[in-house]
Design a protein around this motif. Sequence first.
Motif, PDB file in Angstrom:
ATOM      1  N   GLU A 171     -60.852  -0.188 -15.436  1.00 30.13           N
ATOM      2  CA  GLU A 171     -62.008  -1.077 -15.587  1.00 30.13           C
ATOM      3  C   GLU A 171     -62.876  -0.588 -16.725  1.00 30.13           C
ATOM      4  O   GLU A 171     -62.898   0.595 -17.025  1.00 30.13           O
ATOM      5  N   ILE A 172     -63.567  -1.538 -17.361  1.00 27.82           N
ATOM      6  CA  ILE A 172     -64.586  -1.161 -18.342  1.00 27.82           C
ATOM      7  C   ILE A 172     -65.867  -1.894 -17.972  1.00 27.82           C
ATOM      8  O   ILE A 172     -65.840  -2.789 -17.125  1.00 27.82           O
ATOM      9  N   THR A 173     -66.942  -1.492 -18.607  1.00 25.21           N
ATOM     10  CA  THR A 173     -68.209  -2.160 -18.334  1.00 25.21           C
ATOM     11  C   THR A 173     -68.473  -3.166 -19.445  1.00 25.21           C
ATOM     12  O   THR A 173     -68.454  -2.822 -20.630  1.00 25.21           O
ATOM     13  N   LEU A 174     -68.713  -4.382 -19.029  1.00 29.55           N
ATOM     14  CA  LEU A 174     -68.965  -5.448 -20.010  1.00 29.55           C
ATOM     15  C   LEU A 174     -70.455  -5.762 -20.008  1.00 29.55           C
ATOM     16  O   LEU A 174     -71.043  -6.018 -18.951  1.00 29.55           O
ATOM     17  N   ALA A 224     -59.800  -3.530 -17.759  1.00 34.00           N
ATOM     18  CA  ALA A 224     -59.773  -3.032 -19.131  1.00 34.00           C
ATOM     19  C   ALA A 224     -58.886  -3.865 -20.042  1.00 34.00           C
ATOM     20  O   ALA A 224     -59.160  -4.010 -21.232  1.00 34.00           O
ATOM     21  N   GLN A 225     -57.824  -4.407 -19.445  1.00 32.28           N
ATOM     22  CA  GLN A 225     -56.874  -5.125 -20.299  1.00 32.28           C
ATOM     23  C   GLN A 225     -57.282  -6.570 -20.621  1.00 32.28           C
ATOM     24  O   GLN A 225     -56.588  -7.253 -21.366  1.00 32.28           O
ATOM     25  N   ALA A 226     -58.388  -6.995 -20.041  1.00 32.72           N
ATOM     26  CA  ALA A 226     -58.743  -8.418 -20.194  1.00 32.72           C
ATOM     27  C   ALA A 226     -58.865  -8.809 -21.670  1.00 32.72           C
ATOM     28  O   ALA A 226     -59.453  -8.077 -22.468  1.00 32.72           O
ATOM     29  N   ASP A 227     -58.258  -9.963 -22.039  1.00 29.39           N
ATOM     30  CA  ASP A 227     -58.370 -10.412 -23.439  1.00 29.39           C
ATOM     31  C   ASP A 227     -59.659 -11.231 -23.613  1.00 29.39           C
ATOM     32  O   ASP A 227     -60.425 -11.431 -22.666  1.00 29.39           O
ATOM     33  N   LYS A 228     -59.865 -11.730 -24.842  1.00 23.77           N
ATOM     34  CA  LYS A 228     -61.110 -12.438 -25.161  1.00 23.77           C
ATOM     35  C   LYS A 228     -61.415 -13.568 -24.167  1.00 23.77           C
ATOM     36  O   LYS A 228     -62.520 -13.658 -23.608  1.00 23.77           O
ATOM     37  N   ALA A 229     -60.407 -14.397 -23.935  1.00 22.67           N
ATOM     38  CA  ALA A 229     -60.611 -15.550 -23.051  1.00 22.67           C
ATOM     39  C   ALA A 229     -60.966 -15.094 -21.640  1.00 22.67           C
ATOM     40  O   ALA A 229     -61.870 -15.640 -20.999  1.00 22.67           O
ATOM     41  N   VAL A 234     -67.296  -9.781 -28.039  1.00 15.96           N
ATOM     42  CA  VAL A 234     -66.844  -8.564 -28.734  1.00 15.96           C
ATOM     43  C   VAL A 234     -65.900  -7.850 -27.766  1.00 15.96           C
ATOM     44  O   VAL A 234     -66.349  -7.293 -26.771  1.00 15.96           O
ATOM     45  N   PRO A 235     -64.580  -7.908 -28.014  1.00 18.31           N
ATOM     46  CA  PRO A 235     -63.618  -7.396 -27.028  1.00 18.31           C
ATOM     47  C   PRO A 235     -63.926  -5.964 -26.605  1.00 18.31           C
ATOM     48  O   PRO A 235     -64.278  -5.136 -27.448  1.00 18.31           O
ATOM     49  N   LEU A 248     -68.944  -6.632 -25.252  1.00 18.41           N
ATOM     50  CA  LEU A 248     -69.990  -7.535 -24.754  1.00 18.41           C
ATOM     51  C   LEU A 248     -69.664  -8.997 -24.959  1.00 18.41           C
ATOM     52  O   LEU A 248     -68.799  -9.364 -25.758  1.00 18.41           O
ATOM     53  N   VAL A 249     -70.399  -9.788 -24.202  1.00 22.40           N
ATOM     54  CA  VAL A 249     -70.331 -11.241 -24.361  1.00 22.40           C
ATOM     55  C   VAL A 249     -71.767 -11.730 -24.486  1.00 22.40           C
ATOM     56  O   VAL A 249     -72.618 -11.392 -23.667  1.00 22.40           O
ATOM     57  N   ASN A 250     -72.050 -12.491 -25.587  1.00 24.03           N
ATOM     58  CA  ASN A 250     -73.411 -13.011 -25.812  1.00 24.03           C
ATOM     59  C   ASN A 250     -73.398 -14.537 -25.709  1.00 24.03           C
ATOM     60  O   ASN A 250     -72.579 -15.204 -26.344  1.00 24.03           O
ATOM     61  N   PHE A 251     -74.285 -15.059 -24.865  1.00 25.63           N
ATOM     62  CA  PHE A 251     -74.410 -16.513 -24.703  1.00 25.63           C
ATOM     63  C   PHE A 251     -75.641 -16.996 -25.455  1.00 25.63           C
ATOM     64  O   PHE A 251     -76.739 -16.491 -25.209  1.00 25.63           O
ATOM     65  N   VAL A 252     -75.428 -17.923 -26.379  1.00 27.68           N
ATOM     66  CA  VAL A 252     -76.582 -18.525 -27.069  1.00 27.68           C
ATOM     67  C   VAL A 252     -76.901 -19.826 -26.341  1.00 27.68           C
ATOM     68  O   VAL A 252     -76.074 -20.741 -26.305  1.00 27.68           O
ATOM     69  N   VAL A 253     -78.059 -19.854 -25.715  1.00 27.36           N
ATOM     70  CA  VAL A 253     -78.414 -21.033 -24.917  1.00 27.36           C
ATOM     71  C   VAL A 253     -79.710 -21.655 -25.416  1.00 27.36           C
ATOM     72  O   VAL A 253     -80.565 -20.980 -25.983  1.00 27.36           O
ATOM     73  N   VAL A 254     -79.818 -22.930 -25.204  1.00 27.77           N
ATOM     74  CA  VAL A 254     -81.085 -23.616 -25.562  1.00 27.77           C
ATOM     75  C   VAL A 254     -81.528 -24.459 -24.380  1.00 27.77           C
ATOM     76  O   VAL A 254     -80.719 -24.834 -23.527  1.00 27.77           O
TER      77      VAL A 254
END
Length: 873
Positions: A812-815, A831-836, A863-864, A867-873
């Motif tokens: 596991e990794i920390t996202l 840990a092995q999870a791909d971008k999707a 960013v594999p 992190l995952v960044n959500f741009v929301v409005v």
Amino acid sequence: MDSRYNPADIEEKWQQTWAELGLDQTPANTKVPKFYALSMFPYPSGSLHMGHVRNYTITDVIARLKRMQGYRVLHPMGWDAFGLPAENAAIDRGVPPAKWTYQNIAQMRQQLKRLGLSIDWDREVATCSPDYYKWTQWIFLQFWQAGLAYQKEAAVNWDPVDQTVVANEQVDSEGRSWRSGAKVERKLLRQWFLKITDYAEELLNDLDKLTGWPERVKLMQANWIGKSTGAYLEFPVVGKDEKVAVYTTRPDTVYGVSYVVLAPEHPLTQVVTTPEQKPAVEAFIQEVSQQSELERTAEDKPKRGIPTGGQVINPFTGEQVPIWIADYVLYEYGTGAVMGVPAHDVRDFKFARVYNLPIEFVIASPDDVADFDLTPTSPTDEITKVINIEYNQAYTEPGILINSGSFTGMSSTDAKEAIIKYAESENFGKLRIQYRLRDWLISRQRYWGAPIPVIHCPNCGIVPVPDEDLPVRLPEEVELTGRGGSPLTQLESWVNVPCPSCGTPARRETDTMDTFIDSSWYFLRYPDAQNTEQVFDPAKTNDWMPVDQYVGGIEHAILHLLYSRFFTKVLRDRGLLNFDEPFARLLTQGMVQGLTYMNPNKSGKDKWVSSHLVNPADPRDPQTGEPLQRLYATMSKSKGNGVAPEDVISKYGVDTARMFILFKAPPEKDLEWDEADVEGQFRFLNRVWRLVTDYATAGVSRKKAELSNLTKPEKELRRAIHTAIQGVTEDLEDEYQFNTAVSELMKLSNALTDAECKNSPIYAEGVQTLVIMLAPFAPHIAEELWQSLGNSGSIHTQTWPSCDPGALVAEEITLVIQINGKKRADIPVPAQADKAELERYARESEVVQRYTEGKEIKKVIVVPGKLVNFVVV
Ligand code: ANZ
Ligand code: ZN
């Protein structure tokens, strides 16, 4: 194969097969690292008890584990077969001791074999066999040649009715012989000794080398050796040329001596006693001679003494003090005389109070004298007065010297040194190191032991039996009556022999050796047990020794282990051995306790009520109806709380008995026998049986797992497998934590039961690993299951599995999850999870749901691995 686990079907079958395969035979000496696993050998009483089962099971698991880890293993067994019980049985039943003993050995060997122990029976030794005691006698002669065996007068317990010597253990607390009930006398007889005191210092120092021994055992040995550093001081007898030499550990108290005391056996008593005191002194000595050492020194007993009328001069003060005789001074310790300092010794204080002897304080607590100016010239009368009144008990701590001439004002530590120096310079004393350990009295006026191989010749004195005449055989067809001492003394045909040196008619020694001698070297014989030419081939014994793991009872913490260490050092000095210590690691297993009931209103043996006789719901004394206390105590006949190994084995099989013993408590702790827990282990083995047989029936996978391509359940199972390997291996590595190792096996078994990948090669690996790791603990079921999996060769020749650290890593990794560039949460993801996959994990997370509710997600930046960044409005 049978679908039910039935131990009776498999256990004896495998025991036979293993014996035929010679699986437990010791490999020849090779470059492969060795492991010598040793249980303390039993006395062949005729029946095996749970304590034996526990002891030998522990050693067996270790031996089996080490074999699987690639060591060549020596795991022998033998019989400590000389000793009194055989003589008693002979007296009671008229069976010769040899016959009784060999019958018992045969019976116990059968019982031991039923335990499935991986013992190399080709190396069995019995200390009562002439093939063995020949070498016991030979070793005795080695001691003789080294000047380490000698004869001396010693006080022994003499039973005046049976006309025989009895051991200390055979005298009850009232000083009566267990056999005749007669009051035992102390009698001086010529006895054989081994000079263990020559090795006292090395036996003490080398305890430091024993890093694999329990601290408690080392401490017991050190206390037994009892090194103390003190002074030897001489007090001249008034009006005579003789001096009374004392040994003291407190030379700093010498200015406080108010009397000196001789042991009743001390030869000077004759010289110093005045004619007026003679009759009283003689009566006193006669009386004390009846008492055992235990009675004389018992702490709760008042000390008794008598003045001799003689006086000595304290060489430090020039003052005269009286000479007494007292029971508490032992002739065999120190110089057999002490200086009495009642102010600073509890025993002397009591003695002085009873006999009205002066008590003068010469050591004070540093606090009490802090305000006084203490120099050798300053008068200390004042403070002495104050302290004499204030201290109304012995002050036994070190402190500051008062009223001690030129030593006044010194600390006890400095004064000890200065006083000894002064005594040395004036020639009336010196530094002395003293050991409590005494030479080992090895002669027994008993029949069933190894005869001491010497001949007493009127011309030559003591002549050793020549090596080629060994063994001095014990005549086996004798009649034992229990009276009149050893039957050997009456066997004229055996006793009368020509002197080997001059041919004159001479007599054999009729004493036999203490059985502790037999057990002091048996572990040296196993590496070469059948040698008829030598005690052992030093090359073989040096190769196998030291014992890598010794397992036995704490009751042997002192004598057996000390004597074995002593023998090892002597034989090393004779050039036979090339190591200093016989046992590298020692495990002292705890007692096996059984449930029993006690009536607190009764005493002695009567207070125990066997659990078979009480209703557990309302435990009451069947005789009196009184309520009973329920408790666990060491299994014994008198408490009626024993569990017979054969009963457990016939009900559950030996594998369950082993598993229970190993699981219930860590090996060095006491173990409470509990039928429910025995059943628990039986159920566990049944579960393993089903798990493996179900799998075997379903078809064993022979595919190799593709490690790079595992599913999540496979990875999880693989982690469980390798965690178990790591856990069990570590638990067995250093501390032998069998109980936690068994728990690990249970966890693995559960993980396999719950696994979602039963068709995977990983599952196959898991089942095999479980069975292999079970093998040292439950060897029979493991073998049967191993075969059912279609393997070839015995499971006990398999290699112990090794842990793949890679499998343990938490995959596991920390996202990091950001909303509009701001961190809002961390979530664990594979840990092995791909971008999707990362985006999907993030979207499903609770934070993202919360922040995006009713809003529009404009953009997702991944960013594999980070992190995952959500741009929301
Ligand atoms: C005077 C004194 C003054 C002592 C004092 C103690 C305290 P360990 O440490 O066991 O070696 N002692 C010596 N020989 C004895 C014997 N044969 N039988 C009985 N007691 C004996 O003990 C040494 C101390 O035990 C010695 O030091 C002696 O008493 C006593 F304030 O000497 B002492
Ligand atoms: Zn002779």
